[in-house]
Design a protein around this motif. Structure first.
Motif, PDB file in Angstrom:
ATOM      1  N   ASP A 425       0.824  -1.216   0.000  1.00  0.00           N
ATOM      2  CA  ASP A 425       0.000   0.000   0.000  1.00  0.00           C
ATOM      3  C   ASP A 425       0.854   1.260   0.000  1.00  0.00           C
ATOM      4  O   ASP A 425       0.456   2.303  -0.540  1.00  0.00           O
ATOM      5  CB  ASP A 425      -0.935   0.005   1.224  1.00  0.00           C
ATOM      6  CG  ASP A 425      -2.023  -1.053   1.134  1.00  0.00           C
ATOM      7  OD1 ASP A 425      -2.285  -1.528   0.008  1.00  0.00           O
ATOM      8  OD2 ASP A 425      -2.592  -1.420   2.182  1.00  0.00           O
ATOM      9  N   ALA A 426       2.035   1.186   0.586  1.00  0.00           N
ATOM     10  CA  ALA A 426       2.898   2.367   0.681  1.00  0.00           C
ATOM     11  C   ALA A 426       3.563   2.722  -0.650  1.00  0.00           C
ATOM     12  O   ALA A 426       4.045   3.854  -0.822  1.00  0.00           O
ATOM     13  CB  ALA A 426       3.979   2.126   1.745  1.00  0.00           C
ATOM     14  N   LEU A 427       3.585   1.790  -1.603  1.00  0.00           N
ATOM     15  CA  LEU A 427       4.177   2.065  -2.912  1.00  0.00           C
ATOM     16  C   LEU A 427       3.249   2.941  -3.744  1.00  0.00           C
ATOM     17  O   LEU A 427       2.021   2.772  -3.718  1.00  0.00           O
ATOM     18  CB  LEU A 427       4.455   0.764  -3.667  1.00  0.00           C
ATOM     19  CG  LEU A 427       5.563  -0.154  -3.136  1.00  0.00           C
ATOM     20  CD1 LEU A 427       5.596  -1.449  -3.938  1.00  0.00           C
ATOM     21  CD2 LEU A 427       6.918   0.537  -3.183  1.00  0.00           C
ATOM     22  N   SER A 428       3.831   3.861  -4.494  1.00  0.00           N
ATOM     23  CA  SER A 428       3.026   4.657  -5.421  1.00  0.00           C
ATOM     24  C   SER A 428       2.795   3.841  -6.691  1.00  0.00           C
ATOM     25  O   SER A 428       3.416   2.801  -6.898  1.00  0.00           O
ATOM     26  CB  SER A 428       3.757   5.965  -5.754  1.00  0.00           C
ATOM     27  OG  SER A 428       5.019   5.676  -6.352  1.00  0.00           O
ATOM     28  N   GLY A 429       1.934   4.321  -7.538  1.00  0.00           N
ATOM     29  CA  GLY A 429       1.688   3.621  -8.789  1.00  0.00           C
ATOM     30  C   GLY A 429       0.439   2.767  -8.744  1.00  0.00           C
ATOM     31  O   GLY A 429      -0.150   2.535  -7.684  1.00  0.00           O
ATOM     32  N   GLU A 430       0.059   2.292  -9.924  1.00  0.00           N
ATOM     33  CA  GLU A 430      -1.185   1.531 -10.067  1.00  0.00           C
ATOM     34  C   GLU A 430      -0.973   0.067  -9.692  1.00  0.00           C
ATOM     35  O   GLU A 430       0.050  -0.537 -10.014  1.00  0.00           O
ATOM     36  CB  GLU A 430      -1.683   1.632 -11.517  1.00  0.00           C
ATOM     37  CG  GLU A 430      -3.050   1.008 -11.747  1.00  0.00           C
ATOM     38  CD  GLU A 430      -3.521   1.185 -13.190  1.00  0.00           C
ATOM     39  OE1 GLU A 430      -4.502   0.515 -13.567  1.00  0.00           O
ATOM     40  OE2 GLU A 430      -2.891   1.973 -13.925  1.00  0.00           O
ATOM     41  N   LYS A 431      -1.945  -0.483  -9.025  1.00  0.00           N
ATOM     42  CA  LYS A 431      -1.889  -1.890  -8.607  1.00  0.00           C
ATOM     43  C   LYS A 431      -2.358  -2.792  -9.754  1.00  0.00           C
ATOM     44  O   LYS A 431      -3.375  -2.525 -10.386  1.00  0.00           O
ATOM     45  CB  LYS A 431      -2.778  -2.091  -7.387  1.00  0.00           C
ATOM     46  CG  LYS A 431      -2.693  -3.476  -6.763  1.00  0.00           C
ATOM     47  CD  LYS A 431      -3.673  -3.608  -5.603  1.00  0.00           C
ATOM     48  CE  LYS A 431      -3.270  -2.752  -4.425  1.00  0.00           C
ATOM     49  NZ  LYS A 431      -4.188  -2.943  -3.274  1.00  0.00           N
ATOM     50  N   LYS A 460       2.703  -4.136  -7.577  1.00  0.00           N
ATOM     51  CA  LYS A 460       3.014  -2.805  -8.083  1.00  0.00           C
ATOM     52  C   LYS A 460       4.492  -2.790  -8.462  1.00  0.00           C
ATOM     53  O   LYS A 460       5.267  -3.648  -8.025  1.00  0.00           O
ATOM     54  CB  LYS A 460       2.772  -1.735  -7.002  1.00  0.00           C
ATOM     55  CG  LYS A 460       1.330  -1.472  -6.630  1.00  0.00           C
ATOM     56  CD  LYS A 460       1.282  -0.369  -5.570  1.00  0.00           C
ATOM     57  CE  LYS A 460      -0.150  -0.080  -5.125  1.00  0.00           C
ATOM     58  NZ  LYS A 460      -0.184   0.971  -4.070  1.00  0.00           N
TER      59      LYS A 460
END
Length: 634
Positions: A425-431, A460
């Protein structure tokens, strides 16, 4: 060493007329196939069974169906004489070797069969044929067959299957020939001396228990044993679903058919007497149990009694051969309530089975002698101060590489899941979501329990992942390899592993049900790997791992965690103390007794021959065929 020219199996042979109407049938539940050569160098397969007259069929103009070798099944169609031979219940490794020999020998006969008969052949053609067993496959014949495969010769599939456009993955080569020549349904690395001893004991029909520290090749050997036994009467089981999947079997609970085993003995016998389960118990001749250390002793006693009752046989386990594998120094049975843990070796059932016991000592997972010595001390919970210091010093190591972080091993599964979810969840970008293809779909829950791969995988860019299948051992793409998602190429994640980049495409996991049916899951072979539970890591080899052992709560947990690492250089232990690793006293006493008996009874001199002692070794413990051909040979 197995004879590559002989195969033990069940055989059904059908002869038909030119219209396809069956004219004659022959069926043998137990038969031997033997490859022989006539005095005019024609190759035959000879079928013998009991006192029946042997049947000889010339291997000329044949089609071999080999898709189900791993189940001990194949068929050979003799097209010129309108005959088909159905092979079943063959030991898979033996079947593979036999068919490979047929393929290599027939490939070598091509040039000879197309030439004019020799003078010798013409002179002998009117005399009664004499037969002899064909010679073993030579290196030259193997290379010749390999060369013909690479050129795409007339040993490729039949005209019907030639029309099929080969996918890029097949590389334009005949899939069938490649399958027979290079891919065995069982592992094919040579066994070491210790492993050969165990294999021989298992094939001799004795009840066997073999153990060994983590990384000594127990599961590998077990797969070889399974491949050497007839599948129709062999039950390959394990105490956990993932372990069962790893050896291509089912859970012991599925096999036994009595649920969790908490019912009374009388009720459990009733459950095991249901038609489907009853048939499974009656048919079984070889029962294999992997990860025996995690089988509750009371459950072991119960199924041993059930086996005698169902099979109406007072021998241990009703006369079934027992092959047990596991390390009691690793994870113990799950305790139920306040009841103390009871190991299998504490039961009367274990003593009644008169198990021949073996211990594998050669470690294959780690090559670092210093690390192996440390692990052996951790295993028995006796860690010298210098070794404890060495482990504590790993806390300062930088083991990250190419953006790949160390997997954190946790003592509790819930903790590992929480870490993975929060990090993703802490990663940016689209799942990106990858959903498995399950067949049949309604068995999703069973596949979740018995395969290591999740039904739903969310990724991600930047996600830390672990590879869950051996893709290419030579390049390090193995089960347990660590990587990080770099990008997405079409529908697939591109993962940077420690040694190379890899586009992860869906792979297939197959498991058996208790009735023998196959169910499958097709999924991208990855799992989030910021954290993993110690329990789920059992059987894995991790190339970048970190752990804190302050919360371990079972004997053996610290040992299982530490033994996942390949070496000290790829391991980081935070705040290590010798008190965090201990062994169960019952297990220590059991192994002391076991080792003492194996040491005192192992070597018994029987005399001398040519000034060399002859040694006898004894051991004692303490208590659907396919619709189209895959290979055509004319």
């Amino acid at each position: 060493m197995e004879n590559e020219n002989v195969l033990s199996c069940s055989v059904n042979i059908e002869w038909s007329n030119s219209q396809g109407i069956i004219q004659r049938k022959l069926a043998h539940k137990s038969a031997f196939l033997r490859l022989i050569r006539s005095d005019v160098r024609e190759i035959f397969v000879e079928v013998t069974a009991g006192k029946s007259v042997p049947v000889k069929l010339q291997l000329k103009g044949i089609s071999v169906h080999n898709k189900f070798m791993s189940e001990g099944k194949a068929s050979i169609k003799f097209q010129e004489v309108h005959c088909i031979m159905f092979i079943s219940n063959a030991p898979p490794s033996q079947l593979f070797t036999f068919l490979k020999t047929v393929f290599v020998k027939m490939t070598g006969e091509k040039s000879a069969s197309n030439s004019n008969p020799s003078l010798r052949t013409q002179l002998l053609s009117n005399k009664p044929a004499k037969f002899e067993e064909i010679s073993p496959v030579t290196l030259g014949e193997m290379e010749k067959a390999k060369a013909k495969i690479s050129k795409g010769t007339d040993t490729t599939p039949s005209p019907l299957s030639r029309k099929r456009k080969l996918s890029p993955r097949e590389g334009g080569k005949p899939l069938s020939s490649k399958r027979l020549y290079a891919s065995s349904p069982t592992p094919n690395e040579p066994l070491d001396i210790e492993q050969k001893e165990v294999m021989e004991a298992c094939l001799s029909g004795r009840n066997v228990f073999f153990t060994g520290s983590a990384g000594t090749g127990k599961s590998y050997l077990l797969k070889r044993i399974i491949g050497a036994l007839p599948p129709d009467v062999t039950a390959a089981t394990a105490s956990t679903g993932v372990a069962a999947c790893h050896i291509g079997g089912i859970t012991l609970h599925q096999f036994a058919g009595i649920g969790t085993g908490e019912a009374t003995l009388e009720r459990s016998i009733e459950l095991a007497s249901r038609p489907g389960t009853y048939t499974i118990w009656r048919r079984c001749k070889h029962l294999i149990i992997d990860e025996i250390s995690m089988v509750d002793g009371a459950y072991f006693e119960k199924i041993e009694t059930i086996a005698r009752k169902i099979r109406r046989n007072d021998q241990p386990f009703g006369g079934i051969q027992l092959i047990l594998c596991g390390d009691f120094f690793q994870l113990p049975p799950v305790s139920k309530g306040k009841n103390p843990i009871k190991f299998c070796f504490e039961t009367e059932a274990w003593s009644r089975c008169h198990l021949s016991s073996y211990e594998l000592k050669k470690v294959h997972r780690q090559n670092d002698d210093e690390f192996i010595k440390i692990l052996n001390c951790v295993r028995i919970g006796q860690i010298p101060e210098d070794m404890a210091t060495k482990l504590a010093e790993t806390s300062r190591q930088n083991i990250e590489k190419n953006g790949i972080l160390a997997t954190r091993l946790c003592s509790h599964t819930a903790e590992a899941n929480t870490i993975n979810e929060s990090k993703l969840d802490a990663l940016s970008g689209e799942k990106q979501v990858f959903t498995s293809e399950d067949s049949p779909p309604h068995l999703k829950k069973l596949l979740d329990q018995q395969t290591p791969i999740p039904h739903k995988l969310e990724l991600k860019v930047g996600a830390q992942v672990m590879l869950l299948k051996n893709i290419n051992i030579a390049t390090g793409l193995v089960n347990g390899a660590r990587g990080v998602v770099k990008s997405f190429e079409g529908d697939f994640p591109v993962v940077q592993f420690r040694n190379r980049e890899y586009t992860a495409k869906p792979e297939r996991w197959c498991i058996k049900t208790a009735t023998g049916a196959m169910i499958t899951r097709k999924q991208v072979p990855l799992k989030l790997a910021w954290a993993f539970s110690i329990h789920k890591s059992q059987g894995l080899t991790l190339d970048c791992v970190e752990m804190s052992l302050g919360k371990v709560f079972e004997a053996g947990q610290a040992y299982v965690a530490l033994s996942r690492a390949q070496s000290l250089d790829t391991l980081r232990v935070l705040g290590f103390k010798a008190s965090q690793a201990w062994a169960n006293k019952k297990v220590l006493d059991f192994y002391r007794s076991l080792n003492l008996q194996m040491e005192t009874m192992r070597l018994i001199p029987l005399g001398r021959k040519e000034n060399k002692p002859t040694i006898k070794k004894t051991f004692k413990s303490n208590s659907k065929l396919m619709s189209k051909p895959l290979i055509t040979i004319n």
